[in-house]
Design a protein around this motif. Structure first.
Motif, PDB file in Angstrom:
ATOM      1  N   LYS A  69      -0.261   7.403  -8.339  1.00  0.00           N
ATOM      2  CA  LYS A  69      -1.351   8.371  -8.299  1.00  0.00           C
ATOM      3  C   LYS A  69      -1.421   9.105  -6.970  1.00  0.00           C
ATOM      4  N   SER A  70      -1.693  10.394  -7.059  1.00  0.00           N
ATOM      5  CA  SER A  70      -1.950  11.190  -5.871  1.00  0.00           C
ATOM      6  C   SER A  70      -3.265  10.742  -5.257  1.00  0.00           C
ATOM      7  N   LYS A  71      -3.312  10.714  -3.927  1.00  0.00           N
ATOM      8  CA  LYS A  71      -4.524  10.257  -3.243  1.00  0.00           C
ATOM      9  C   LYS A  71      -5.625  11.309  -3.261  1.00  0.00           C
ATOM     10  N   GLU A 122       4.272   7.247   0.585  1.00  0.00           N
ATOM     11  CA  GLU A 122       2.829   7.107   0.699  1.00  0.00           C
ATOM     12  C   GLU A 122       2.171   7.644  -0.570  1.00  0.00           C
ATOM     13  N   LYS A 180       0.840  -1.199   0.000  1.00  0.00           N
ATOM     14  CA  LYS A 180       0.000   0.000   0.000  1.00  0.00           C
ATOM     15  C   LYS A 180       0.866   1.236   0.000  1.00  0.00           C
ATOM     16  N   ASN A 181       1.884   1.235   0.844  1.00  0.00           N
ATOM     17  CA  ASN A 181       2.888   2.285   0.809  1.00  0.00           C
ATOM     18  C   ASN A 181       4.112   1.753   0.075  1.00  0.00           C
ATOM     19  N   GLY A 184      -0.314   6.365  -4.245  1.00  0.00           N
ATOM     20  CA  GLY A 184      -1.252   5.384  -4.757  1.00  0.00           C
ATOM     21  C   GLY A 184      -0.661   4.542  -5.871  1.00  0.00           C
TER      22      GLY A 184
END
Length: 563
Positions: free
Chosen positions: A519-521, A498, A477-478, A500
């Motif tokens: 991707k930016s969250k 951290e 996830k990270n 996406g």
């Protein structure tokens, strides 16, 4: 709770009190060293045998070599033996860890550079190289060439190129110049900073080099003439001096057309159309060029001053799975895939002129392969075509594409970088699944050897930075990040990112490691982060406006300036 050291530094960074504190602290540390007080490690060095006392904390802070040494199995020993470094050189470099200064002489500079490379003392490497270049008359340029070949020191290589460029007239009259290989001579002649008073000076140097061995160099002559600013010559010179040269007729014709028919210039594909020196103000400044998406990609350039991304160009290319590399101011698109066809094509897109040129195709059609440049040679490694490929081929202007030793393990979708004069390839898919294996190619022996395995199976970005290799994973996830130490052949984890899902890459710019992609969250954009080594964390920069990021390159800013 006590204030952290980073918070304290942030509060006092610009204060006179902080400067006085640091001076006082360093004076005390140096006095401990001089008095051999609070010593917690002693090195036993040979040739001649000597005992060199020191403080672990200071050495670990000065060099990743010592940091890893003290964390290793023998790191807790009170006495540690050091081999292959003379005792006086070792002691000089230990002193350098405390003071940032070392006694460098013409007689010991080669040994100092060798030892500084082993001990991973970047500042000592720079000091040694700077001393050598400023004392080149005493050390001799020929000895500097020999030392660069032996150490494969990139800092020395770049400094020698700068010296040759700035002292071209003197260099071109030397006997060593007559034995330069064509790739090295091209690297000098293309420079906008070539220190000549007129373009004819570069032409005269080429003629001297060519006349030294005409039969062997006749085919290479057009490659060097193409490095000249041909549009700066008058028509008579082009007709009488350039056009009669073997293989240079087309070059002369293009330059003549450029001069005589200004309206036709957009249709004339010429490498150089401006005089030297127009870009010297910007030639040292570099930035990032991002290739977004695979088919018909956009190129975005990073504006460092304003911390924003700007569109530079759109490229028309209707296939994917190619691999790209930056070479001599152009992006090379190598191999690829469309429908059921795998390509061996190599196409060059000139960044400044925004024009295409076809180059010789590879022997083997490939997709999802790796491409790197090492010593002005381009390598295409692995990939797939029907099945997994283990073959490796190398391109030079003089020899074209030739096969070299194959990989130990065939793979595609792997990552590859060059470091310390070698090629490292890691990860990818071996046809049965993801692999964590790593291999290293030595061009001198034309052999691949296995290295320590990575810890993560899935990764999406790799870069060489400050003597290490950094890999970004994409499984968690990270994004976990691991670092490879080629001296110790070990991998270690650093702090995670951290971000996406999505493709990521990383580059080294302005002495910092940049991670780009994912991707930016908060929005449909690609993240951009810079690794803060002092505080061991990632710092976000302006996101890319495009969500799909394919590759990034560090380019000189002058290449992106308007024509």
């Amino acid at each position: 709770m006590a204030m952290s050291s980073s918070q304290t530094l942030a509060l006092q960074r610009n204060s006179c009190e902080q400067n006085r504190f640091m001076e006082k602290l360093m004076t005390k540390i140096c006095s401990f060293y001089d008095e051999q007080s609070l010593i917690d490690v002693t090195f036993k060095v040979s040739n001649p045998t000597a005992l060199v006392p020191a403080h672990r904390l200071i050495l670990a802070a000065a060099s990743p070599y010592f940091e890893n040494l003290f964390k290793g199995n023998q790191g807790t020993n009170p006495v540690i033996e050091i081999h292959d470094i003379d005792s006086d050189i070792f002691e000089h470099l230990i002193t350098f860890c405390y003071t940032g200064e070392a006694l460098i002489t013409v007689n010991n500079v080669a040994a100092m550079l060798n030892a500084a490379i082993v001990l991973q003392l970047d500042d000592a490497i720079t000091s040694s190289v700077d001393y050598l270049i400023t004392h080149i008359d005493e050390y001799t340029l020929q000895a500097a060439y020999a030392l660069e070949r032996k150490t494969k020191c990139e800092v020395l290589r770049q400094k020698i190129i700068e010296y040759e460029t700035q002292n071209f007239m003197e260099t071109s009259r030397s006997d060593e110049f007559l034995n330069f290989d064509v790739e090295k001579l091209q690297r000098i002649l293309v420079s906008d900073n070539l220190n000549i008073t007129r373009e004819e000076d570069a032409y005269d140097a080429i003629q001297r080099w060519y006349n030294y061995d005409v039969p062997a160099r006749q085919e290479q002559l057009p490659l060097l003439i193409a490095c000249l600013r041909l549009t700066q010559f008058n028509v008579d010179f082009l007709v009488t001096q350039i056009q009669p040269l073997p293989g240079c007729e087309l070059l002369a014709f293009k330059a003549l057309s450029w001069i005589r028919e200004p309206t036709a210039r957009p249709m004339i594909n010429m490498r150089f159309t401006e005089p030297r020196g127009v870009s010297t103000t910007y030639c040292d400044e570099k930035t990032i060029l991002a290739l977004c998406s695979k088919v018909n990609p956009k190129l975005l350039q990073y504006n460092k001053t304003e911390d924003k991304w700007e569109e530079y160009a759109s490229i028309k290319i209707d296939y994917g799975e190619y691999r790209t590399i930056l070479k001599d101011g152009s992006l090379l698109f190598i191999g690829g895939y469309k429908g059921v066809a795998t390509y061996n094509v190599v196409r060059s897109w000139n960044i400044r002129n925004k024009t295409w040129q076809n180059l010789p195709g590879m022997i083997q059609a490939r997709r999802s392969h790796c491409v790197v440049e090492l010593d002005d040679k381009i390598y295409a490694i692995g990939g797939c075509k029907g099945g997994v490929l283990s073959s490796v081929e190398r391109y030079t202007i003089s020899d074209g594409w030739i096969f070299v030793t194959s990989l130990i393990y065939g793979r595609y979708d792997a990552g590859a970088v060059t470091l310390n004069g070698k090629i490292f390839i890691m990860g990818g898919n071996n046809g049965k699944g993801q692999t964590i294996t790593v291999e290293c190619y030595n061009p001198d022996s034309n052999t691949w050897t296995s290295c320590a395995n990575m810890t993560e199976y899935y990764f999406s970005g790799v870069a060489a930075h400050k003597g290490h290799i950094y890999v970004l994973s994409r499984r968690n996830k990270n994004r976990s990040v691991e670092r490879y130490d080629p001296q110790l052949n070990t991998w270690s984890q650093i702090c995670s990112l951290e971000v996406g899902p999505g493709l990521m890459t990383c580059v080294s710019l302005d002495n910092k490691l940049w991670a780009i992609g994912g991707k930016s969250k908060s929005a449909d954009k690609s993240c951009v982060s810079v690794f803060d080594e002092e505080n061991f964390c990632w710092v976000e920069r302006c996101s890319l406006p495009e969500s799909e990021m394919y590759n990034c390159f560090v380019v000189p800013e002058f290449l992106l300036s308007s024509m």
